[in-house]
Motif scaffolding. Sequence first.
Motif, mmCIF file in Angstrom:
data_model
loop_
_atom_site.group_PDB
_atom_site.id
_atom_site.type_symbol
_atom_site.label_atom_id
_atom_site.label_comp_id
_atom_site.label_asym_id
_atom_site.label_seq_id
_atom_site.Cartn_x
_atom_site.Cartn_y
_atom_site.Cartn_z
ATOM 1 N N GLN A 6 0.906 -1.228 0.281
ATOM 2 C CA GLN A 6 -0.276 0.025 0.097
ATOM 3 C C GLN A 6 0.776 1.234 -0.579
ATOM 4 O O GLN A 6 2.251 0.974 0.712
ATOM 5 C CB GLN A 6 -0.602 -0.116 1.526
ATOM 6 C CG GLN A 6 -1.986 0.881 1.079
ATOM 7 C CD GLN A 6 -3.334 0.807 2.247
ATOM 8 O OE1 GLN A 6 -3.795 -0.762 2.328
ATOM 9 N NE2 GLN A 6 -3.690 1.642 2.643
ATOM 10 N N TYR A 7 0.830 2.652 -0.432
ATOM 11 C CA TYR A 7 0.946 3.566 -1.178
ATOM 12 C C TYR A 7 0.266 4.664 -0.767
ATOM 13 O O TYR A 7 -0.582 4.328 -1.358
ATOM 14 C CB TYR A 7 1.736 3.584 -2.316
ATOM 15 C CG TYR A 7 2.802 2.674 -2.815
ATOM 16 C CD1 TYR A 7 4.352 3.290 -2.124
ATOM 17 C CD2 TYR A 7 3.048 1.708 -3.245
ATOM 18 C CE1 TYR A 7 5.389 2.387 -2.292
ATOM 19 C CE2 TYR A 7 3.945 0.720 -3.615
ATOM 20 C CZ TYR A 7 5.570 1.379 -2.936
ATOM 21 O OH TYR A 7 5.927 0.024 -3.400
ATOM 22 N N LYS A 13 3.172 8.699 -6.492
ATOM 23 C CA LYS A 13 3.808 9.356 -7.249
ATOM 24 C C LYS A 13 5.155 9.424 -6.966
ATOM 25 O O LYS A 13 5.829 9.493 -8.637
ATOM 26 C CB LYS A 13 3.487 11.358 -6.969
ATOM 27 C CG LYS A 13 1.559 11.092 -7.414
ATOM 28 C CD LYS A 13 1.608 12.738 -7.637
ATOM 29 C CE LYS A 13 1.412 13.745 -5.801
ATOM 30 N NZ LYS A 13 0.886 14.963 -6.062
ATOM 31 N N THR A 14 5.692 9.534 -6.007
ATOM 32 C CA THR A 14 7.908 9.619 -6.064
ATOM 33 C C THR A 14 8.254 7.786 -6.425
ATOM 34 O O THR A 14 8.901 7.907 -6.899
ATOM 35 C CB THR A 14 7.141 9.610 -4.178
ATOM 36 O OG1 THR A 14 7.509 10.887 -4.027
ATOM 37 C CG2 THR A 14 8.889 9.770 -3.787
ATOM 38 N N ILE A 31 -3.654 1.626 -3.821
ATOM 39 C CA ILE A 31 -3.225 3.589 -3.219
ATOM 40 C C ILE A 31 -4.013 4.086 -2.682
ATOM 41 O O ILE A 31 -5.532 3.493 -2.529
ATOM 42 C CB ILE A 31 -3.267 4.434 -4.887
ATOM 43 C CG1 ILE A 31 -2.556 3.512 -5.946
ATOM 44 C CG2 ILE A 31 -3.198 5.605 -4.551
ATOM 45 C CD1 ILE A 31 -0.970 3.646 -5.831
ATOM 46 N N SER A 32 -3.496 4.662 -1.617
ATOM 47 C CA SER A 32 -4.777 5.400 -0.330
ATOM 48 C C SER A 32 -4.787 6.984 -0.737
ATOM 49 O O SER A 32 -3.634 7.525 -0.624
ATOM 50 C CB SER A 32 -4.242 4.531 0.255
ATOM 51 O OG SER A 32 -4.466 3.561 0.791
ATOM 52 N N LYS A 33 -5.578 7.298 -0.130
ATOM 53 C CA LYS A 33 -5.704 9.331 0.162
ATOM 54 C C LYS A 33 -6.089 9.115 1.068
ATOM 55 O O LYS A 33 -7.275 8.626 1.790
ATOM 56 C CB LYS A 33 -6.517 9.356 -0.754
ATOM 57 C CG LYS A 33 -6.387 11.080 -1.046
ATOM 58 C CD LYS A 33 -7.454 11.271 -1.885
ATOM 59 C CE LYS A 33 -6.781 12.667 -1.979
ATOM 60 N NZ LYS A 33 -8.184 13.718 -3.197
ATOM 61 N N ALA A 39 -7.980 3.018 -4.787
ATOM 62 C CA ALA A 39 -7.300 2.523 -5.815
ATOM 63 C C ALA A 39 -6.789 1.403 -6.084
ATOM 64 O O ALA A 39 -5.509 1.354 -5.143
ATOM 65 C CB ALA A 39 -6.255 3.277 -6.824
ATOM 66 N N LYS A 40 -6.724 0.641 -6.968
ATOM 67 C CA LYS A 40 -5.721 -0.930 -6.918
ATOM 68 C C LYS A 40 -4.818 -0.915 -8.459
ATOM 69 O O LYS A 40 -6.057 -1.403 -9.061
ATOM 70 C CB LYS A 40 -6.731 -2.260 -7.144
ATOM 71 C CG LYS A 40 -5.976 -3.313 -6.602
ATOM 72 C CD LYS A 40 -6.934 -4.441 -6.305
ATOM 73 C CE LYS A 40 -6.960 -5.058 -5.294
ATOM 74 N NZ LYS A 40 -8.037 -6.180 -5.106
ATOM 75 N N VAL A 41 -3.380 -1.069 -8.320
ATOM 76 C CA VAL A 41 -2.973 -1.507 -9.641
ATOM 77 C C VAL A 41 -2.659 -2.526 -9.669
ATOM 78 O O VAL A 41 -1.894 -3.655 -8.876
ATOM 79 C CB VAL A 41 -1.770 -0.746 -9.500
ATOM 80 C CG1 VAL A 41 -0.919 -0.363 -11.211
ATOM 81 C CG2 VAL A 41 -1.968 0.952 -9.452
#
Length: 88
Positions: A6-7, A13-14, A31-33, A39-41
């Motif tokens: 999880q990012y 972005k980094t 991806i977490s906010k 979102a899942k990649v």
Amino acid sequence: MEAARQYNVHEAKTHFSKILEAVATGQEVIISKAGEPVAKVIPLRGKVRRTARGSLTAPVVFHEDFDDLSDDPGFAEAFGLGEEGRAE
């Protein structure tokens, strides 16, 4: 199966290239906010990983006539072996 990495948005972005490499090897990335997954990649195609001999679920059976193409009318034509292409 290993849990998805999880990012947060800034990390994603980094480390976008790193995320793509992980996904290309079959891993899933979340991806977490603000701490909430958004979102899942995932890989576009699943990769088949054969790690050892015997990874098939059933034995492969070859029948005695597996290479007999006498009942396939298109084979001779496709390989130039039809009546007109046959050397006598």
